[in-house]
Write a protein that holds these residues in place. Structure first.
Motif, PDB file in Angstrom:
ATOM      1  N   GLY A   1       0.991   3.435  -3.459  1.00 52.91           N
ATOM      2  CA  GLY A   1       0.320   4.713  -3.259  1.00 52.91           C
ATOM      3  C   GLY A   1       1.217   5.916  -3.468  1.00 52.91           C
ATOM      4  N   SER A   2       2.518   5.678  -3.638  1.00 54.79           N
ATOM      5  CA  SER A   2       3.448   6.802  -3.769  1.00 54.79           C
ATOM      6  C   SER A   2       3.387   7.413  -5.167  1.00 54.79           C
ATOM      7  CB  SER A   2       4.877   6.341  -3.469  1.00 54.79           C
ATOM      8  OG  SER A   2       5.355   5.499  -4.494  1.00 54.79           O
ATOM      9  N   LEU A   3       3.605   8.699  -5.239  1.00 50.66           N
ATOM     10  CA  LEU A   3       3.569   9.411  -6.517  1.00 50.66           C
ATOM     11  C   LEU A   3       4.689   8.936  -7.437  1.00 50.66           C
ATOM     12  CD1 LEU A   3       2.373  11.625  -8.299  1.00 50.66           C
ATOM     13  CD2 LEU A   3       3.872  13.276  -7.144  1.00 50.66           C
ATOM     14  N   SER A   4       5.844   8.637  -6.854  1.00 52.94           N
ATOM     15  CA  SER A   4       6.995   8.225  -7.677  1.00 52.94           C
ATOM     16  C   SER A   4       6.744   6.896  -8.376  1.00 52.94           C
ATOM     17  CB  SER A   4       8.253   8.128  -6.806  1.00 52.94           C
ATOM     18  OG  SER A   4       8.074   7.181  -5.768  1.00 52.94           O
ATOM     19  N   ILE A   5       6.139   5.936  -7.675  1.00 52.87           N
ATOM     20  CA  ILE A   5       5.893   4.632  -8.302  1.00 52.87           C
ATOM     21  C   ILE A   5       4.792   4.727  -9.354  1.00 52.87           C
ATOM     22  CG2 ILE A   5       4.109   3.663  -6.782  1.00 52.87           C
ATOM     23  CD1 ILE A   5       7.202   1.746  -7.942  1.00 52.87           C
ATOM     24  N   ARG A   6       3.817   5.591  -9.127  1.00 50.43           N
ATOM     25  CA  ARG A   6       2.749   5.784 -10.123  1.00 50.43           C
ATOM     26  C   ARG A   6       3.312   6.437 -11.377  1.00 50.43           C
ATOM     27  NH1 ARG A   6      -2.897   6.068  -7.965  1.00 50.43           N
ATOM     28  NH2 ARG A   6      -2.836   5.050  -5.941  1.00 50.43           N
TER      29      ARG A   6
ATOM     30  N   SER B   1       0.828  -1.201   0.000  1.00 52.74           N
ATOM     31  CA  SER B   1       0.000   0.000   0.000  1.00 52.74           C
ATOM     32  C   SER B   1       0.867   1.258   0.000  1.00 52.74           C
ATOM     33  CB  SER B   1      -0.923  -0.002   1.225  1.00 52.74           C
ATOM     34  OG  SER B   1      -1.722   1.158   1.244  1.00 52.74           O
ATOM     35  N   LEU B   2       1.921   1.241   0.807  1.00 53.60           N
ATOM     36  CA  LEU B   2       2.832   2.392   0.871  1.00 53.60           C
ATOM     37  C   LEU B   2       3.535   2.606  -0.470  1.00 53.60           C
ATOM     38  CD1 LEU B   2       4.417   1.832   4.405  1.00 53.60           C
ATOM     39  CD2 LEU B   2       2.877   3.687   3.728  1.00 53.60           C
ATOM     40  N   GLU B   3       3.979   1.520  -1.085  1.00 50.62           N
ATOM     41  CA  GLU B   3       4.707   1.637  -2.346  1.00 50.62           C
ATOM     42  C   GLU B   3       3.789   2.043  -3.502  1.00 50.62           C
ATOM     43  OE1 GLU B   3       7.732   1.799  -2.584  1.00 50.62           O
ATOM     44  OE2 GLU B   3       8.514   0.842  -0.784  1.00 50.62           O
TER      45      GLU B   3
ATOM     46  N   LYS C   1      13.996   1.956  -9.609  1.00 49.31           N
ATOM     47  CA  LYS C   1      12.608   2.384  -9.434  1.00 49.31           C
ATOM     48  C   LYS C   1      11.601   1.233  -9.365  1.00 49.31           C
ATOM     49  CE  LYS C   1      13.268   6.758 -11.953  1.00 49.31           C
ATOM     50  NZ  LYS C   1      12.785   7.565 -13.115  1.00 49.31           N
TER      51      LYS C   1
ATOM     52  N   ARG D   1      12.486  -1.763  -4.442  1.00 46.27           N
ATOM     53  CA  ARG D   1      11.913  -1.071  -3.290  1.00 46.27           C
ATOM     54  C   ARG D   1      11.688  -2.046  -2.132  1.00 46.27           C
ATOM     55  NH1 ARG D   1       8.977   3.886  -4.265  1.00 46.27           N
ATOM     56  NH2 ARG D   1       9.594   4.799  -6.248  1.00 46.27           N
TER      57      ARG D   1
END
Length: 460
Positions: free
Chosen positions: A103-108, A99-101, A238, A243
């Motif tokens: 939900g992050s802007l960078s991963i999206r 969820s943390l990963e 990335k 991660r």
């Protein structure tokens, strides 16, 4: 009693004489049930299309309806301790981490970069090459979507590019092994008794021997990728695996987690896009409405819509949701009860028994969606032109409650990006539009024989 049992068994075996798909037979039985719930005694399975029961299982009494040991055993060799095959603390840990990963802007942003690259440099050139041929060349669009999704999810999960969608449409040993492992794992669930596949596994016979060999190849590649990652500066990587590696040192556990994401992200997206384009052939007015909406928002020669532009396309979102209502990639999902229980519709379920909710059937239930439930009608999702969500327990395509799909938004972005790019560039028509899709047994809905299409460049 014996005679009655024999008749039930005969009908269960011979459903294909009356219905195109097993899901259609279940839909027929569920429609006839006053509660929208049935019990298939031969299979020891309680099946429901009742939204109240779905909410009870996935939210109200979530702890009493885990995946269960029976399910974990079926997929254990392939998924190990991955998020889709565990319950309890292990599931909570992976869920929180994912969820943390996700939900992050960078991963999206990273996921969107991969999707855009795959569309611009592989998907569009491939279809353009086919459309440019003088003779009418038939292309299996389902195979194209599976290749596209596999490239995407491998790059996103592993940082590995299998190149399945290159113009030559190469065969990837990894993709073949992964497909075979998924197929044979799913076939375990269809055995009349789990003892059959367990005995075959014990003596390394038949399908279980093939499954073992396929998983071995998957494991070898996964282990090689993990070892290579260990030699790099993870902070500069990335992909999802890199991660996760910053917090997990157990390589086997890492393999299980990432293989689970690979399974979820590949076949579901390909299945959803296959159903969507089959429906567009039946409904050219929907295709025209999507083109019109996108023309109001995108530049004339723009190939990929931005996040912000897609948020403005309410009709596209409605069409995608409506397609998933009729053709959900995961047609049913089962849980196993921890304790005796009574569902909201009064159905008693015994401890250790299997309880299944059926999104495919739910999308075809008049009591859930009204008398036009069999129609492909994106407008049902719009209020004054604005997309409006329905209850997730009425529409459990992405599951619901505590197990709601974490990759839902990423999957929708991928599906909408592909749909827009193809609709704005090509005229795609299924070669046999009157043929009802027939699904092969598996973890996700895969159309037997693929989706053969004719492709031409679109001219306004």
């Amino acid at each position: 009693m014996v005679e009655r049992f024999s008749k039930i068994l005969e009908r269960a075996i011979n459903w294909s004489k009356e219905f195109d798909n097993l899901g259609d037979w279940y839909t027929h039985l569920l429609r006839k049930s006053p509660t929208g719930t049935i019990h298939i005694h031969v299979l020891g399975n309680t099946i429901t299309a009742n939204p109240d029961n779905v909410e009870y299982m996935l939210k109200t009494r979530f702890e009493n309806y885990p995946k269960g040991k029976a399910f974990s055993a079926i997929l254990g060799d392939l998924l190990g301790r991955g998020i889709f095959n565990v319950d309890g603390d292990s599931w909570r840990f992976q869920r929180k981490m994912a969820s943390l990963e996700l939900g992050s802007l960078s991963i999206r942003s990273y996921a969107f970069e991969i999707i855009s690259s795959e569309i611009q440099h592989r998907l569009l050139p491939l279809l353009s090459t086919v459309a440019g041929k003088e003779e009418n060349s038939v292309l299996d669009l389902q195979d194209v979507f599976r290749r596209f999704s596999f490239d995407n999810i491998c790059r996103f999960s592993f940082g590995l590019d299998p190149g399945c969608l290159q113009l030559s449409l190469p065969i990837s040993d990894f993709a073949v092994a992964f497909d075979l492992a998924s197929k044979l794992s799913a076939e375990r669930a269809m055995s009349t008794s789990p003892m059959i596949w367990k005995i075959k596994r014990l003596f390394n016979l038949g399908s279980e021997k093939k499954l073992k060999e396929a998983i071995k190849l998957v494991n070898v590649l996964a282990e090689e990728v993990i070892q290579q990652k260990r030699k790099t500066d993870l902070s500069t990587q990335k992909d999802l695996l890199s991660r996760f590696m910053t917090t997990i040192n157990d390589d086997r556990y890492l393999r299980d987690i990432v293989i689970s994401f690979l399974l979820a992200g590949r076949d579901t997206v390909a299945s959803a896009l296959t159903g969507f384009f089959w429906l567009l052939t039946q409904h050219p007015e929907v295709e025209a409405a999507i083109r019109y909406e996108s023309d109001q928002i995108m530049e004339p020669n723009q190939e990929i819509a931005s996040f912000e532009q897609m948020r403005e396309m309410h009709y596209l979102q409605a069409a995608m949701y409506e397609s998933l209502r009729l053709f959900p990639p995961i047609q049913f999902d089962s849980k196993f009860t921890q304790e005796d229980d009574v569902l909201p519709d009064g159905t008693f379920v015994r401890k250790g028994s299997r309880v299944t909710y059926h999104p495919y059937a739910m999308g075809r239930m008049e009591r859930v969606w009204g008398p036009d439930c069999l129609e492909f009608k994106p407008e049902r999702w719009l209020q004054n032109g604005v997309f409006t969500q329905k209850s997730p327990f009425k529409y459990p395509v992405f599951q619901a409650g505590l197990r709601v799909c974490l990759g839902k938004e990423l999957a929708l972005v991928q599906m909408k990006s592909v749909a827009l790019s193809l609709i704005r560039r090509f005229d795609i028509r299924v070669t046999e539009p009157s043929r009802t899709p027939r699904f092969a047994p598996g973890l996700t809905a895969t159309v037997r024989g693929g989706l053969p299409v004719l492709i031409q460049e679109w001219r306004t």
